[in-house]
Design a protein around this motif. Sequence first.
Motif, PDB file in Angstrom:
ATOM      1  N   GLY A  91       3.540   5.815  -2.979  1.00 47.72           N
ATOM      2  CA  GLY A  91       4.746   6.422  -3.536  1.00 47.72           C
ATOM      3  C   GLY A  91       4.728   6.522  -5.049  1.00 47.72           C
ATOM      4  O   GLY A  91       5.143   7.532  -5.618  1.00 47.72           O
ATOM      5  N   VAL A  92       4.238   5.486  -5.714  1.00 45.83           N
ATOM      6  CA  VAL A  92       4.148   5.515  -7.179  1.00 45.83           C
ATOM      7  C   VAL A  92       3.206   6.637  -7.617  1.00 45.83           C
ATOM      8  O   VAL A  92       3.525   7.421  -8.517  1.00 45.83           O
ATOM      9  CB  VAL A  92       3.690   4.149  -7.736  1.00 45.83           C
ATOM     10  CG1 VAL A  92       3.298   4.244  -9.201  1.00 45.83           C
ATOM     11  CG2 VAL A  92       4.782   3.109  -7.549  1.00 45.83           C
ATOM     12  N   GLY A 134       2.460   9.305  -5.922  1.00 47.28           N
ATOM     13  CA  GLY A 134       3.109  10.572  -5.600  1.00 47.28           C
ATOM     14  C   GLY A 134       4.138  10.979  -6.632  1.00 47.28           C
ATOM     15  O   GLY A 134       4.226  12.159  -7.014  1.00 47.28           O
ATOM     16  N   MET A 135       4.924  10.024  -7.109  1.00 46.89           N
ATOM     17  CA  MET A 135       5.929  10.331  -8.132  1.00 46.89           C
ATOM     18  C   MET A 135       5.267  10.759  -9.440  1.00 46.89           C
ATOM     19  O   MET A 135       5.705  11.727 -10.068  1.00 46.89           O
ATOM     20  CB  MET A 135       6.826   9.115  -8.371  1.00 46.89           C
ATOM     21  CG  MET A 135       7.762   8.812  -7.221  1.00 46.89           C
ATOM     22  SD  MET A 135       8.906  10.160  -6.861  1.00 46.89           S
ATOM     23  CE  MET A 135       9.837  10.222  -8.362  1.00 46.89           C
ATOM     24  N   ILE A 136       4.222  10.061  -9.826  1.00 43.34           N
ATOM     25  CA  ILE A 136       3.527  10.419 -11.065  1.00 43.34           C
ATOM     26  C   ILE A 136       2.933  11.822 -10.951  1.00 43.34           C
ATOM     27  O   ILE A 136       3.075  12.646 -11.862  1.00 43.34           O
ATOM     28  CB  ILE A 136       2.444   9.376 -11.408  1.00 43.34           C
ATOM     29  CG1 ILE A 136       3.108   8.053 -11.796  1.00 43.34           C
ATOM     30  CG2 ILE A 136       1.523   9.875 -12.516  1.00 43.34           C
ATOM     31  CD1 ILE A 136       2.154   6.879 -11.900  1.00 43.34           C
ATOM     32  N   GLY A 137       2.281  12.121  -9.836  1.00 49.13           N
ATOM     33  CA  GLY A 137       1.697  13.444  -9.630  1.00 49.13           C
ATOM     34  C   GLY A 137       2.747  14.538  -9.629  1.00 49.13           C
ATOM     35  O   GLY A 137       2.567  15.597 -10.240  1.00 49.13           O
ATOM     36  N   SER A 138       3.862  14.295  -8.956  1.00 51.31           N
ATOM     37  CA  SER A 138       4.934  15.291  -8.901  1.00 51.31           C
ATOM     38  C   SER A 138       5.547  15.538 -10.270  1.00 51.31           C
ATOM     39  O   SER A 138       5.810  16.690 -10.641  1.00 51.31           O
ATOM     40  CB  SER A 138       6.026  14.843  -7.927  1.00 51.31           C
ATOM     41  OG  SER A 138       5.548  14.850  -6.620  1.00 51.31           O
ATOM     42  N   LEU A 139       5.794  14.475 -11.013  1.00 49.66           N
ATOM     43  CA  LEU A 139       6.368  14.637 -12.351  1.00 49.66           C
ATOM     44  C   LEU A 139       5.419  15.378 -13.280  1.00 49.66           C
ATOM     45  O   LEU A 139       5.843  16.232 -14.071  1.00 49.66           O
ATOM     46  CB  LEU A 139       6.745  13.275 -12.934  1.00 49.66           C
ATOM     47  CG  LEU A 139       7.938  12.591 -12.266  1.00 49.66           C
ATOM     48  CD1 LEU A 139       8.078  11.159 -12.767  1.00 49.66           C
ATOM     49  CD2 LEU A 139       9.212  13.385 -12.500  1.00 49.66           C
ATOM     50  N   TRP A 140       4.122  15.084 -13.184  1.00 48.72           N
ATOM     51  CA  TRP A 140       3.159  15.788 -14.017  1.00 48.72           C
ATOM     52  C   TRP A 140       3.159  17.283 -13.700  1.00 48.72           C
ATOM     53  O   TRP A 140       3.231  18.120 -14.603  1.00 48.72           O
ATOM     54  CB  TRP A 140       1.754  15.208 -13.819  1.00 48.72           C
ATOM     55  CG  TRP A 140       0.728  16.014 -14.549  1.00 48.72           C
ATOM     56  CD1 TRP A 140       0.468  15.990 -15.886  1.00 48.72           C
ATOM     57  CD2 TRP A 140      -0.133  17.014 -13.993  1.00 48.72           C
ATOM     58  NE1 TRP A 140      -0.514  16.906 -16.197  1.00 48.72           N
ATOM     59  CE2 TRP A 140      -0.900  17.544 -15.043  1.00 48.72           C
ATOM     60  CE3 TRP A 140      -0.330  17.500 -12.706  1.00 48.72           C
ATOM     61  CZ2 TRP A 140      -1.849  18.543 -14.854  1.00 48.72           C
ATOM     62  CZ3 TRP A 140      -1.275  18.492 -12.508  1.00 48.72           C
ATOM     63  CH2 TRP A 140      -2.019  19.002 -13.574  1.00 48.72           C
ATOM     64  N   LEU A 141       3.103  17.619 -12.422  1.00 53.43           N
ATOM     65  CA  LEU A 141       3.050  19.035 -12.051  1.00 53.43           C
ATOM     66  C   LEU A 141       4.350  19.748 -12.391  1.00 53.43           C
ATOM     67  O   LEU A 141       4.331  20.885 -12.865  1.00 53.43           O
ATOM     68  CB  LEU A 141       2.738  19.183 -10.558  1.00 53.43           C
ATOM     69  CG  LEU A 141       2.396  20.590 -10.091  1.00 53.43           C
ATOM     70  CD1 LEU A 141       1.139  21.110 -10.795  1.00 53.43           C
ATOM     71  CD2 LEU A 141       2.190  20.609  -8.582  1.00 53.43           C
ATOM     72  N   LEU A 192       0.830  -1.210   0.000  1.00 49.94           N
ATOM     73  CA  LEU A 192       0.000   0.000   0.000  1.00 49.94           C
ATOM     74  C   LEU A 192       0.864   1.261   0.000  1.00 49.94           C
ATOM     75  O   LEU A 192       0.580   2.222  -0.717  1.00 49.94           O
ATOM     76  CB  LEU A 192      -0.949  -0.001   1.200  1.00 49.94           C
ATOM     77  CG  LEU A 192      -2.063  -1.035   1.172  1.00 49.94           C
ATOM     78  CD1 LEU A 192      -2.801  -1.052   2.506  1.00 49.94           C
ATOM     79  CD2 LEU A 192      -3.034  -0.766   0.026  1.00 49.94           C
ATOM     80  N   MET A 193       1.926   1.263   0.794  1.00 49.53           N
ATOM     81  CA  MET A 193       2.822   2.428   0.845  1.00 49.53           C
ATOM     82  C   MET A 193       3.558   2.607  -0.479  1.00 49.53           C
ATOM     83  O   MET A 193       3.788   3.734  -0.919  1.00 49.53           O
ATOM     84  CB  MET A 193       3.809   2.297   2.000  1.00 49.53           C
ATOM     85  CG  MET A 193       3.184   2.360   3.385  1.00 49.53           C
ATOM     86  SD  MET A 193       2.377   3.938   3.738  1.00 49.53           S
ATOM     87  CE  MET A 193       0.666   3.508   3.538  1.00 49.53           C
TER      88      MET A 193
END
Length: 176
Positions: free
Chosen positions: A18-19, A21-28, A13-14
């Motif tokens: 994290g996956v 979170g990384m996708i969201g951060s890279l998109w932004l 789950l963690m």
Amino acid sequence: TVFGRGADGLATLMASLGVGGMIGSLWLANRNRLTGMSSIFLYGSTFFALATAAFAASGNFMFGMACMAIIGGSMSVSNNASQILIQNAVAGSMRARVMSLYSYNYRTMPALGALAMGAAANRLGFQIPVGVSAILLLVAIAWAFSRRGAMRDSLETVIEDMPAPGTAAPARGAAQ
């Protein structure tokens, strides 16, 4: 406990969080513009609350993993968008002070919330406190959506940095 998966399930789950979170951060990070950032913050917060409510209501592990990925992505997007908006709305001479207060609250409030959620979970189980928290967040988001225009107008306007008090403004064209 809810999914009956033990430490390995929690790790999965963690990792899903994290996956996402990384996708969201890279998109932004690749978005590269301020316009629409207040809407991104509000929609990111909305997806965070909805995915949290869905996670709390579910007993299916695979669905829980998907919810955690959405939680990670939307949390990353909304948190980073809020920081971008704050840094844009504050004069450069005050930015470090304001961001230190933001960071203090960003660290302190979740810790206090986790303490309250843990106490509530011991009495009511995990799902009820998490679901109620998601609903309270949705109410706050609905209130913020009602003020979205004013938020956009005040936070998405690029301001020119003011010189720090007691210093002279740099000459036009001077190297920074």
